[in-house]
Design a protein around this motif. Structure first.
Motif, PDB file in Angstrom:
ATOM      1  N   THR A  42      32.404  42.284  36.884  1.00 57.90           N
ATOM      2  CA  THR A  42      32.111  41.352  36.744  1.00 57.90           C
ATOM      3  C   THR A  42      30.422  41.936  35.740  1.00 57.90           C
ATOM      4  OG1 THR A  42      33.422  39.926  37.806  1.00 57.90           O
ATOM      5  CG2 THR A  42      31.822  38.904  36.961  1.00 57.90           C
TER       6      THR A  42
ATOM      7  N   THR B 284      39.688  45.287  45.964  1.00 58.84           N
ATOM      8  CA  THR B 284      39.509  44.608  44.820  1.00 58.84           C
ATOM      9  C   THR B 284      38.322  43.896  45.114  1.00 58.84           C
ATOM     10  OG1 THR B 284      41.796  43.958  45.263  1.00 58.84           O
ATOM     11  CG2 THR B 284      40.836  42.225  44.084  1.00 58.84           C
TER      12      THR B 284
ATOM     13  N   LEU C  35      37.530  34.560  45.504  1.00 58.25           N
ATOM     14  CA  LEU C  35      38.991  34.080  44.877  1.00 58.25           C
ATOM     15  C   LEU C  35      39.351  35.528  44.450  1.00 58.25           C
ATOM     16  CD1 LEU C  35      38.446  31.280  42.782  1.00 58.25           C
ATOM     17  CD2 LEU C  35      38.938  31.193  45.198  1.00 58.25           C
ATOM     18  N   SER C  36      39.280  36.658  44.526  1.00 53.43           N
ATOM     19  CA  SER C  36      39.589  37.752  43.412  1.00 53.43           C
ATOM     20  C   SER C  36      40.972  38.276  44.475  1.00 53.43           C
ATOM     21  CB  SER C  36      39.204  38.490  42.406  1.00 53.43           C
ATOM     22  OG  SER C  36      38.796  39.607  42.915  1.00 53.43           O
TER      23      SER C  36
ATOM     24  N   ALA D 246      35.533  46.084  42.797  1.00 55.22           N
ATOM     25  CA  ALA D 246      36.352  46.527  41.779  1.00 55.22           C
ATOM     26  C   ALA D 246      35.629  44.900  41.239  1.00 55.22           C
ATOM     27  CB  ALA D 246      37.306  46.744  41.878  1.00 55.22           C
ATOM     28  N   GLY D 247      35.199  43.499  41.917  1.00 53.02           N
ATOM     29  CA  GLY D 247      35.906  42.947  40.735  1.00 53.02           C
ATOM     30  C   GLY D 247      34.221  42.594  40.329  1.00 53.02           C
TER      31      GLY D 247
ATOM     32  N   ALA E 217      44.582  36.509  44.869  1.00 49.05           N
ATOM     33  CA  ALA E 217      45.395  36.446  44.602  1.00 49.05           C
ATOM     34  C   ALA E 217      46.708  36.307  44.247  1.00 49.05           C
ATOM     35  CB  ALA E 217      43.894  37.217  42.572  1.00 49.05           C
ATOM     36  N   SER E 218      47.425  35.611  43.505  1.00 48.24           N
ATOM     37  CA  SER E 218      48.835  36.190  43.302  1.00 48.24           C
ATOM     38  C   SER E 218      49.480  37.472  43.398  1.00 48.24           C
ATOM     39  CB  SER E 218      49.930  34.565  42.326  1.00 48.24           C
ATOM     40  OG  SER E 218      50.771  35.180  42.716  1.00 48.24           O
TER      41      SER E 218
ATOM     42  N   VAL F 141      33.604  34.055  42.091  1.00 47.64           N
ATOM     43  CA  VAL F 141      35.003  34.379  41.863  1.00 47.64           C
ATOM     44  C   VAL F 141      35.467  35.197  42.335  1.00 47.64           C
ATOM     45  CG1 VAL F 141      36.353  34.099  39.548  1.00 47.64           C
ATOM     46  CG2 VAL F 141      35.017  32.159  40.415  1.00 47.64           C
ATOM     47  N   ALA F 142      35.037  36.495  41.985  1.00 45.83           N
ATOM     48  CA  ALA F 142      35.265  37.780  42.227  1.00 45.83           C
ATOM     49  C   ALA F 142      35.106  38.079  43.415  1.00 45.83           C
ATOM     50  CB  ALA F 142      34.130  38.677  41.055  1.00 45.83           C
TER      51      ALA F 142
ATOM     52  N   TYR G  74      42.266  47.867  39.264  1.00 46.20           N
ATOM     53  CA  TYR G  74      40.917  46.945  39.929  1.00 46.20           C
ATOM     54  C   TYR G  74      41.297  47.421  41.736  1.00 46.20           C
ATOM     55  CZ  TYR G  74      41.479  43.941  35.912  1.00 46.20           C
ATOM     56  OH  TYR G  74      41.813  43.574  34.904  1.00 46.20           O
TER      57      TYR G  74
ATOM     58  N   ALA H 118      30.093  33.490  39.035  1.00 52.42           N
ATOM     59  CA  ALA H 118      30.636  34.219  38.645  1.00 52.42           C
ATOM     60  C   ALA H 118      31.563  35.418  39.606  1.00 52.42           C
ATOM     61  CB  ALA H 118      30.929  35.523  36.699  1.00 52.42           C
TER      62      ALA H 118
END
Lengths: 93, 217
Positions: free
Chosen positions: A77, A69, A20-21, A72-73, A24-25, A16-17, A57, A13
């Motif tokens: 999380t 970001t 990937l975050s 923040a993610g 993000a689009s 991902v934060a 975020y 998790a």
């Protein structure tokens, strides 16, 4: 789940934060798109009722947007992990 | 699909807050009896994963993005009640800490994504599971129900917007349904991939009400 599995899945998790975050689009999501197209987006653009510590975020005080970001993610999380786990623990008592 | 403050009128956000509180209270009661050493940490892990995954907007056509809702994912692993609580925890944190979704609209957001998306999605999953047995049936159930969980949430959201006088139903419903029919495909793919992996490595983590009920009697 044993300790190792909990840590591994929390790690996924967090990855991902972190990874990937920031990529993000940036496009509006489904509801925002509809609100924009149908002309009611501005109804939601007033001041929010409560001030949030990490709005949109983006961790405050960090200039690099992608890092802000990701931080923040990670923060979010870990917080929701604690909330979900804590809620389950309290319920079981 | 997080509704911000200002989109909903009090005649909608007050009753949906009431529904959300009722649903959460019911889920808390039901979850108490299914929790064990396996599911307690899983509630934390699922909250963390769904929160992180919801940050990752994926692009769809027309300069629009979507992100995982995760309601069905949570429900398949934790059951509809604990799964709904996980989604409610995520939505509340997003609203209060990250200004994603309004405080007045939090009740409606919980109704749409927890009660309808998670609880309702799980009903569709169970129904398909009973018609199509076996692992293939499970996978078809997962894919179909996760798509429907997004669509149903979008339909409820449309009704709330129209009852608020924000936008006529005949305008908002086709638009919301259209865009979420595509976002739902993303939901179905992610949910399918994650649950296929869990089925392969730890199929015992999939929620099975009968087994759990027996364990606690």
């Amino acid at each position: 789940m044993n300790k190792k599995e909990i840590l591994i899945s929390l790690g996924i998790a967090l990855l991902v934060a972190i990874v990937l975050s920031p990529f993000a689009s940036p496009h509006p999501d489904g509801l925002e798109r509809v609100a924009e197209d149908k002309g009611f987006l501005e109804k939601g653009e007033g001041e929010p009722l409560v001030a949030s510590p990490i709005p949109d975020y983006t961790f405050p005080g960090i200039h690099n947007e992608k890092v802000a970001t990701a931080v923040a993610g990670v923060t979010g999380t870990l917080i929701v992990f604690g909330l979900g786990y804590g809620l389950a623990k309290v319920l079981k008592k | 699909m997080h509704i911000p403050d200002g989109f909903l009128a009090p005649n909608v956000w007050l009753p949906t807050w009431g529904m959300a509180i009722g649903w959460i209270a019911y889920c808390l009661k039901k979850t108490r009896s299914i929790l064990n050493d396996k599911t307690i940490p899983l509630m934390g892990v699922m909250s963390a994963f769904i929160f992180a995954a919801q940050m990752v907007n994926f692009p769809i056509a027309g300069g629009t993005s979507g992100h995982l809702l995760g309601g069905l994912l949570a429900a398949v692993l934790l059951g509809p009640y604990a799964g709904s609580l996980v989604i409610a925890v995520v939505l509340s944190a997003q609203c209060l800490i990250f200004q994603d979704g309004g405080l007045t609209a939090l009740g409606a957001n919980i109704v749409n994504m927890s009660l309808i998306g998670t609880g309702g999605g799980y009903l569709i999953y169970k129904l398909l599971n009973s018609i199509l047995p076996g692992i293939l049936g499970k996978k078809i159930g997962i894919t179909t129900a996760s798509w429907f969980s997004v669509m149903l949430a979008a339909v409820f959201c449309s009704f709330e917007l129209s009852f608020s006088g924000t936008i006529p139903l005949k305008v908002v419903l086709p638009a919301m349904a259209g865009v979420h029919a595509v976002i739902g495909i993303g939901e179905a793919i992610i949910t399918f991939l994650v649950l296929s992996y869990v089925l392969k490595v730890r199929s015992d983590l999939i929620y099975a009400p009968m087994v759990v009920a027996v364990n606690h009697e």
